[in-house]
Structures are given as structure tokens and as C-alpha cells.
Write a protein that holds these residues in place. Structure first.
Motif, short mmCIF file in Angstrom:
data_model
loop_
_atom_site.label_atom_id
_atom_site.label_comp_id
_atom_site.label_asym_id
_atom_site.label_seq_id
_atom_site.Cartn_x
_atom_site.Cartn_y
_atom_site.Cartn_z
N ASN A 1 0.83 -1.22 0.00
CA ASN A 1 0.00 0.00 0.00
C ASN A 1 0.85 1.26 0.00
O ASN A 1 0.55 2.24 -0.68
N ASN B 1 2.28 1.74 -3.44
CA ASN B 1 1.27 2.30 -4.35
C ASN B 1 1.03 3.77 -4.06
O ASN B 1 0.91 4.60 -4.97
N TRP B 2 0.94 4.10 -2.76
CA TRP B 2 0.73 5.51 -2.39
C TRP B 2 1.90 6.37 -2.83
O TRP B 2 1.72 7.48 -3.35
N ASP B 3 3.11 5.85 -2.63
CA ASP B 3 4.30 6.61 -3.03
C ASP B 3 4.32 6.83 -4.54
O ASP B 3 4.64 7.92 -5.03
N THR B 4 3.93 5.78 -5.29
CA THR B 4 3.89 5.92 -6.75
C THR B 4 2.85 6.94 -7.18
O THR B 4 3.09 7.78 -8.06
N GLU B 5 1.66 6.88 -6.54
CA GLU B 5 0.61 7.85 -6.89
C GLU B 5 1.04 9.27 -6.56
O GLU B 5 0.79 10.20 -7.35
N ILE B 6 1.68 9.45 -5.40
CA ILE B 6 2.13 10.79 -5.01
C ILE B 6 3.17 11.31 -6.00
O ILE B 6 3.12 12.48 -6.44
N LYS B 7 4.12 10.45 -6.37
CA LYS B 7 5.14 10.88 -7.32
C LYS B 7 4.54 11.23 -8.67
O LYS B 7 4.90 12.24 -9.28
N ASN B 8 3.62 10.36 -9.13
CA ASN B 8 2.97 10.65 -10.42
C ASN B 8 2.15 11.93 -10.36
O ASN B 8 2.17 12.75 -11.29
N GLY B 9 1.41 12.09 -9.24
CA GLY B 9 0.64 13.33 -9.09
C GLY B 9 1.52 14.56 -9.04
O GLY B 9 1.20 15.60 -9.63
N ASP C 1 2.80 15.20 -12.53
CA ASP C 1 1.75 15.81 -13.35
C ASP C 1 1.53 17.27 -12.97
O ASP C 1 1.32 18.13 -13.83
#
Length: 404
Positions: free
Chosen positions: A196, A199-207, A210
Motif C-alpha cells: 500500500n 502504491n501511495w508513493d507511486t501515486e504521489i510521485k505521479n501526481g 503531473d
């Protein structure tokens, strides 16, 4: 490789371990393989032969199982949970895990290793037979007998103690089992938390990436818009400054003529007034003179100029002709003065109109030529019937040419 599974494994003592996570199972097998590998390497050289007890050599089976599972990484996604469970069960059956592996957490595991190290393989086998199966095998062999005795002592070492000690031992066994289950659950939770968090770290980096890209685009768009607006504003300012400079130059060129025409209008107006007074005075004097002459003639008085003779008629006619000529001349001088005054006023007004249109950029070259021709053309005095000059343009004609 944190796939959800539903698999249970057992050791030679038939103790069962259920697993719900693939990562949890792999970590458990690795820990067991490491334990038995270390124990195998720690055995004294005289017993460290290639033909050792199968439970001491279980690290090889456990390591092979881990390698096989990790080798499925590329095809795990193609299996559902049931297929993965079936593959794991087939693997454990093919390597005979239950008959070859002894859990390191048993209370007698360490005693088994010491028995093997001191008394040999037969003693270790007899030790496990009595512990696990309650059987005493081949007691005629000295090593086997010693192994059975060690197992008996291990099983009954506390038989003469109080029930409190037995209860405490049972409690410790329960705590050991509970700790093992808790450890298994904790490993699963840690793996889930790790996934988890990843996944959170990946989402934060992608966000964040962006956001940086969108912010850079918005900033560039805003910068381009501001730059375009600023350039347009500067261009308009330059155009306006240029127009003002041109208007100012035109004003400098036409200011003196406008002042001259203003003064000329006043001068011609004053002259017209003087000529008008002269005409009125001359007409009044003529009326008084002819009135006296007419009254004397009616009264039969002797007058200096006798109209009964041809000479008198000629003289009287000449006087009338001269008087009429002077009246007509004074009249023409009056009209000429007022005409020139009006012409000067129109030229002055046309000058300011031209400057106003030049300021607003509403006048073209054709209109400019018309205005300048009218401003600096010869004026008609009105004294001569044959004189003619350029016609003063009207406002409508000026606007008509400015719109072309």
C-alpha cells in the motif's frame, strides 16, 4: 509477489501452518532453510559427512521450493488463486516436504540436533521415533538405545514436579503457538502495508510530476499571453507616440498660419467696419446735400448749378455718377473686407479640424492635399469680377475623402 493464497504445509510432526499470502509463505520457507543450513554447517567435522540425517539436510529441499516459487514470477499474473494454490500443493507433494522437514520451533528440535552431533544418526532417528511416534525401535543397538533414553528423559523430565510447573509449561507452549501465529499475521500485514505504501508513493510521485508539468505549461501559457499583450501594448504605444509626434509637427507647421489667419480675420473685420462707417457717412452727406439742393430748386431760389442748361445737366449728371461710383466702391470694399474676414476664419477653423483629424488618424493623403491646397491658396477679394481661386472644401467633402 504478494499474491493471496490459501495453502497449508505440515512437517514430520504433522503440525500444520496455514498461509494466506505468498510473500508470507516464501519468508517462512527461507527462514526455515536458513536455520537448518546453519545447523548443518555447525555440526562437528566427524559427523559432517555427505550422508546426513534427512531432517538436517532439509535446507536443500526448502531452498529448492523457494527458488521454484520465485521462478514463477513472470507467469503468476496468468494464474488465478485456485490455480496458484494447486501449483503450490503439487510442489510440496513432489518434494515430499512433510516427510523431510522438521520445524525449527519444536522444543525438541535443538535436542535432536545435539543428539545427532554427539551420538550419531541412529541415536537421532531413535530419538525422533519415540518423540513423534511413541515407538522405541532397534534398542539392541547402542546408539539407538541412547537416543531412546534421551527421548524418554526429554518427555518425562518434569514428571516429578508440581502441577503449577506443568501448567506454566503448557502456558509457555500456548504462548509459543500464539507468538508463531501472531508473527505470521504480522508478516502478512507488513507486506500489505509495504504494498500500500509503495502504491501511495507511486501515486504521489505521479501526481507531483503531473502537477509540475501542468504548472510549467500554465506558466508558459501565461508568460506567452503576457508577452503578447505587452508587445501589442508597446506597439500601440509606439504607434500613438508616432502619431502624436506627427500631429505635433503638423501643429508646429500650421500654428503660425492659424495665428496669422486669426489676426487677419480681426483686421479684415475692423477694415470692413471702417468702410461701413465711411459708406454710411458718405450716404448721409449725399442725402443732406441733395436734399438742400432739391429744396432750393423747389423754392425757386437761385442755385449755383442751373439744370436748365445743358452744361448744368452734364455737371449734375457727372456729380451723380461720381457719387454712385463712390457708393458702389465703398460697398464693394465693405463686402470684400467681410469676405476676406470670413475666408480667414474658415481657414483657421479648417486648420484645427485638420489637426484634430490627424491626431485621430482619420485623414489620408488625398484629404491632406485638399486641405493644404485650400489653406495656402490665393484668397478672392471680391473686388474683381473675373478673379477666381480654389474652392474651400466643405466638411462633408473632407470626411468623404478621409474614408477612402
Amino acid at each position: 509477489m504478494n499474491r493471496k493464497i490459501s495453502v497449508a504445509i505440515s512437517d514430520v510432526s504433522n503440525k500444520n501452518w496455514p498461509f494466506e499470502g505468498l510473500k508470507e509463505l516464501i519468508d517462512f520457507l527461507k527462514a526455515e532453510a536458513k536455520y537448518w543450513e546453519e545447523k548443518r554447517a555447525a555440526i562437528s567435522p566427524q559427523n559432517n559427512t555427505s550422508n546426513v540425517h534427512k531432517h538436517l539436510d532439509a535446507h536443500g529441499i526448502l531452498s529448492n521450493a523457494v527458488s521454484t516459487i520465485e521462478g514463477w514470477e513472470n507467469i503468476l499474473d496468468s494464474w488465478d488463486e485456485n490455480q496458484l494454490n494447486q501449483q503450490l500443493n503439487n510442489l510440496f507433494q513432489s518434494i515430499s516436504l512433510q516427510s523431510s522437514w522438521l520445524w525449527s520451533g519444536h522444543p525438541f528440535s535443538n535436542q535432536f540436533i545435539k543428539c545427532y552431533e554427539i551420538f550419531g544418526e541412529n541415536a537421532a532417528t531413535a530419538f525422533l521415533d519415540l518423540i513423534l511416534r511413541k515407538q522405541a525401535s532397534n534398542i539392541t543397538n547402542g546408539e539407538s538405545f541412547l537416543g531412546s533414553v534421551l527421548a524418554y528423559e526429554f518427555l518425562n523430565q518434569d514428571s516429578n514436579l508440581t502441577k503449577r510447573h506443568i501448567s506454566e509449561q503448557a502456558s509457555l507452549e500456548h504462548l509459543r503457538s500464539t507468538l508463531d501465529e501472531t508473527t505470521t499475521q504480522l508478516i502478512g500485514k507488513v507486506e500489505s502495508f509495504t504494498d500500500n505504501f509503495s502504491n501511495w508513493d507511486t501515486e504521489i510521485k505521479n501526481g507531483w510530476q503531473d502537477w509540475l508539468i501542468n504548472t510549467a505549461k500554465d506558466f508558459k501559457t501565461s508568460q506567452d499571453t503576457n508577452k503578447e499583450g505587452f508587445n501589442k501594448y508597446m506597439k500601440d504605444c509606439e504607434t500613438r507616440v508616432s502619431d502624436l509626434e506627427n500631429t505635433y509637427q503638423e501643429k508646429l507647421r500650421l500654428e503660425k498660419p492659424a495665428t496669422y489667419w486669426k489676426k487677419a480675420a480681426k483686421k479684415y473685420g475692423f477694415q470692413g467696419g471702417l468702410w461701413f462707417l465711411a459708406l454710411v457717412s458718405f450716404v448721409l452727406l449725399g442725402i443732406l446735400y441733395f436734399r438742400d439742393l432739391y429744396v432750393s430748386w423747389l423754392g425757386g431760389h437761385e442755385i449755383a448749378m442751373n439744370v436748365n442748361t445743358i452744361q448744368g445737366v452734364v455737371i449734375f449728371g457727372s456729380i451723380l455718377a461720381i457719387y454712385a461710383f463712390l457708393v458702389r466702391t465703398l460697398s464693394r470694399l465693405i463686402f470684400s473686407s467681410f469676405h476676406l474676414m470670413r475666408d480667414a476664419e474658415e481657414r483657421e477653423l479648417l486648420t484645427y479640424l485638420y489637426l484634430s483629424l490627424s491626431k485621430d488618424r482619420e485623414i489620408g493623403e488625398a484629404s491632406r492635399d485638399i486641405v493644404l491646397q485650400a489653406l495656402f491658396s490665393r484668397s478672392e477679394t471680391g473686388l474683381l469680377a473675373s478673379e477666381s481661386g480654389p474652392t474651400m472644401p466643405g466638411i462633408g467633402e473632407l470626411f468623404k475623402h478621409s474614408q477612402k
